[in-house]
Design a protein around this motif. Structure first.
Motif: not given
Length: 104
Positions: A86-98
């Motif tokens: 998102i910026s130099t020091d932020m990380q977004s993580v998504v886990a997805y499935g069915t």
């Protein structure tokens, strides 16, 4: 909650409930960012960020599993991760499935 990256679960028949996901956005504190900047100069693993990503994946999986439980699921198939900065020091993580429910 059984979570798998495969489409089929050996020995089980199931019905599809629908998509589920868990999302988190993490950042490190200023001291970690300074340490990462120094490590960037000399090279090597930046353990603070490695740990942040590990924690982010665990939180995303947990949130996805919670959402599946709320929908009455027994398992999640075809689980995947996606991430981005998102910026130099932020990380977004998504886990997805069915989310699926066993019928056997």
């Amino acid at each position: 909650m059984l979570i798998t990256t495969t489409e089929n679960i050996p020995g089980h028949q199931y019905e599809v409930i629908g998509e589920v996901y868990g999302l988190t956005t993490q950042s490190k504190n200023v001291l970690s960012n300074i340490g990462a900047g120094l490590k960037n100069i000399v090279g090597g693993e930046i353990k603070a960020y490695t740990n942040m990503l590990h924690e982010s994946r665990e939180k995303a999986i947990s949130r996805m599993a919670d959402q599946a439980k709320q929908k009455g699921a027994d398992a999640i198939v075809m689980m995947r991760f996606d991430s981005g900065s998102i910026s130099t020091d932020m990380q977004s993580v998504v886990a997805y499935g069915t989310a699926v429910r066993f019928v056997d």
